[in-house]
Design an enzyme around this catalytic site. Structure first.
Site, short mmCIF file in Angstrom:
data_model
loop_
_atom_site.label_atom_id
_atom_site.label_comp_id
_atom_site.label_asym_id
_atom_site.label_seq_id
_atom_site.Cartn_x
_atom_site.Cartn_y
_atom_site.Cartn_z
N HIS A 297 0.62 -1.19 -0.24
CA HIS A 297 -0.10 0.05 -0.04
C HIS A 297 0.88 1.23 0.19
O HIS A 297 2.07 1.35 0.67
CB HIS A 297 -0.82 -0.01 1.38
CG HIS A 297 -2.15 -0.78 1.25
ND1 HIS A 297 -2.02 -2.08 1.17
CD2 HIS A 297 -3.28 -0.58 1.21
CE1 HIS A 297 -3.26 -2.57 1.35
NE2 HIS A 297 -4.13 -1.72 1.06
N ASN A 328 7.93 -3.81 3.16
CA ASN A 328 6.49 -3.43 3.25
C ASN A 328 6.32 -3.81 4.87
O ASN A 328 5.50 -3.17 5.56
CB ASN A 328 5.71 -4.29 2.33
CG ASN A 328 4.34 -4.09 2.56
OD1 ASN A 328 3.88 -2.98 2.72
ND2 ASN A 328 3.56 -5.27 2.58
N ASP A 427 15.10 17.52 0.34
CA ASP A 427 15.83 18.27 -0.87
C ASP A 427 16.44 16.72 -1.47
O ASP A 427 16.55 16.58 -2.76
CB ASP A 427 17.25 18.91 -0.21
CG ASP A 427 16.83 20.34 -0.33
OD1 ASP A 427 15.55 20.70 -0.73
OD2 ASP A 427 17.28 21.09 0.46
N GLU A 430 13.97 15.18 -3.38
CA GLU A 430 13.78 15.89 -4.71
C GLU A 430 14.80 15.78 -5.74
O GLU A 430 14.43 15.74 -6.79
CB GLU A 430 13.62 17.41 -4.25
CG GLU A 430 12.61 17.84 -3.66
CD GLU A 430 12.11 19.58 -3.60
OE1 GLU A 430 11.15 19.87 -3.34
OE2 GLU A 430 13.37 20.08 -3.44
N ASP A 436 8.87 18.64 -6.96
CA ASP A 436 8.92 19.69 -6.20
C ASP A 436 7.96 19.66 -5.12
O ASP A 436 6.75 19.71 -5.09
CB ASP A 436 8.65 21.05 -7.11
CG ASP A 436 8.69 22.31 -6.42
OD1 ASP A 436 9.19 22.30 -5.16
OD2 ASP A 436 8.35 23.40 -6.79
N GLN A 446 9.68 26.84 3.26
CA GLN A 446 9.80 25.48 2.63
C GLN A 446 11.29 25.10 2.26
O GLN A 446 11.98 23.99 2.61
CB GLN A 446 9.38 25.79 0.87
CG GLN A 446 9.25 24.65 0.13
CD GLN A 446 8.75 25.14 -1.22
OE1 GLN A 446 9.24 24.37 -2.13
NE2 GLN A 446 8.14 25.95 -1.32
N GLU A 450 12.92 21.64 3.81
CA GLU A 450 13.55 20.73 2.85
C GLU A 450 15.04 20.38 3.19
O GLU A 450 15.50 19.32 2.77
CB GLU A 450 13.15 21.27 1.54
CG GLU A 450 11.87 21.14 1.25
CD GLU A 450 11.44 21.47 -0.22
OE1 GLU A 450 12.38 21.99 -0.97
OE2 GLU A 450 10.38 21.41 -0.66
#
Length: 456
Positions: A297, A328, A427, A430, A436, A446, A450
């Site tokens: 899931h 999992n 970061d 990302e 983003d 932000q 991050e």
């Protein structure tokens, strides 16, 4: 480096002021109502380009014909304007549709659309029905489906919300698809235009409290059918970007608060998602059988136990990825359990997670795909934003807000370390994914959040 959105900040001030009077319970009632097609999204901005309540008009027969409404001319096919005591409506009227009828705009909106909201309910004592929202960008020459098929199961008006990123001219159509004589009422059809400058990748719209995609749309997913590998699917229980090439989600995003945690049993009704666009591959319930990988899931079953319907929605196969059992069942599960303890301790959490790369090791060894080409990821990642219960969620996220980000290998070495061992910065995720995250959070906050790695 993220772009600075001055206009977004100004819009955010207006937005937060507008919603300051909204309560968490109001939002909760939408998600846990008996009609599970209603979506807990407050997609209001300063610019609403269309709001149609079907008032001040008359059409008493189901025969096809045009109706002049306040917003413009609409075509009613096997549909009429209902004003009886058993028509579900706000005000005096609502649209009533039977069989496979349609209600269609015969005019264009010039500024596109970032969101559509529709109120719907069963007429009189009729049985449940299903319907869809369709849009046309070429004045009705061709049409494409927006979002998921909606089931109307309640005699109380509920709100179905759709997020899209349509620029240029657009018009909409509601199609009843379940056939038969059961009728539905449609009311308060609202379109938000696409001229804003929000940072969420959803056409400039910043959602409201409890929204499953409050923090943003990290891949700029849309409900355009040509965007098959970054296709936005908005469900009451979670939002996701689907990849038809991988046959899995790219990312799944959801919100959890105490109202989501109830006593509904785990349904275990794994099944294909029949709301995927026609012709796209739908993973089956046995797709991973014998592969050595779990049906893992993304939005957990235990995060949606307020009702049986909410829990069942988590067992759609596009909410699954091939996860190694140790990933999992051990570290991933332990982090899910820990997250729920944060909720029961008086917090609400916004979570987004997904797969990365290709090729993992399950109990049967290494594999790049399972079943009919379902991609096995090399890693799994998750980002969790934790805030105390309250209102004005975006405004309450500060540089000191706790953000948990993890990156875990999709293999059988997982149980050697606790989940905290895999903490990284946002970061870092990302950089790995190209997405983003936290885009609706003010930029200075932000950037601070991050760069951190959680250590609590």
């Amino acid at each position: 480096m993220k772009k600075k959105f001055l206009a977004f900040l100004i819009t955010g001030i207006v937005f937060l002021s507008f919603f300051s009077s909204c309560t968490k319970q109001e939002n909760a009632d939408v998600r846990i109502s008996s009609d599970k097609t209603s979506i807990n999204r407050n997609l209001k901005t300063a610019i609403v380009s269309l709001s149609e309540g079907f008032e001040n008009a008359s059409k008493t027969a189901y025969t096809t014909g045009a109706v002049s409404l306040a917003s413009g001319s609409w075509n009613f096919n096997d549909a009429l304007i209902g004003n009886s005591t058993t028509d579900r409506k706000n005000g005096s009227n609502s649209a009533r549709i039977r069989n496979i009828g349609k209600v269609t705009m015969q005019f264009n909106l010039a500024s596109g659309a970032s969101a559509v909201q529709v109120k719907h309910a069963k007429f009189s004592s009729d049985a449940s029905s299903t319907w869809e929202l369709w849009m046309s960008a070429n004045s009705g020459t061709s049409w494409s489906k927006v979002g998921s098929t909606v089931s109307t199961t309640s005699t109380t008006l509920a709100t179905a919300s759709f997020t899209l990123n349509q620029t240029g001219t657009v018009r909409f159509e509601i199609r009843k698809i379940s056939g038969g004589t059961n009728r539905i009422n449609i009311d308060d059809f609202t379109v938000t235009d696409n001229t804003g400058t929000g940072g969420g990748g959803g056409g400039g719209t910043v959602p409201g409290d409890n929204d499953n995609m409050l923090l943003g749309n990290p891949s700029n997913a849309t409900s355009d059918l040509v965007n098959a590998n970054n296709y936005l699917m908005v469900k009451p229980q979670y939002c996701m970007s689907y990849s038809n090439a991988k046959h899995t989600t790219n990312w799944t995003s959801w919100h959890v608060f105490s109202g989501d945690l109830g006593s509904a049993a785990r349904q275990d009704d794994f099944r294909p998602d029949l709301t995927l666009p026609t012709g796209w591959y739908e993973a089956t319930s046995t797709e991973f059988s014998g592969s050595g990988f779990d049906r893992g899931h993304m939005c957990p079953s235990a995060d949606r136990t307020s009702t049986t319907a909410n829990n069942s929605a988590t067992f759609l196969m596009d909410n699954m990825i091939p996860q190694s059992p140790k990933n999992n069942q051990v570290d991933w599960a332990n982090l899910e359990n820990y997250t729920r303890t944060l909720v029961t301790a008086g917090n609400e959490v916004y979570t987004i997670c997904g797969p990365a790369g290709q090729g993992g090791t399950g109990s049967g060894g290494y594999a790049t795909t399972v079943g009919n080409g379902v991609v096995v990821p090399a890693q799994t990642w998750k980002i969790i934003v934790v805030i105390p219960n309250g209102n004005g969620d975006i405004s309450r996220i500060s540089s000191s807000t706790r953000v948990i980000a993890v990156l875990m290998p999709n293999n059988q070495t997982m149980s050697a370390q606790p989940w905290g061992y895999y903490r990284v910065s946002v970061d870092a995720i990302e950089s790995l994914t190209g997405y983003d995250f936290l885009a609706n959070v003010p930029l200075a906050i932000q950037n601070t959040l991050e760069a951190k790695v959680d250590n609590l």
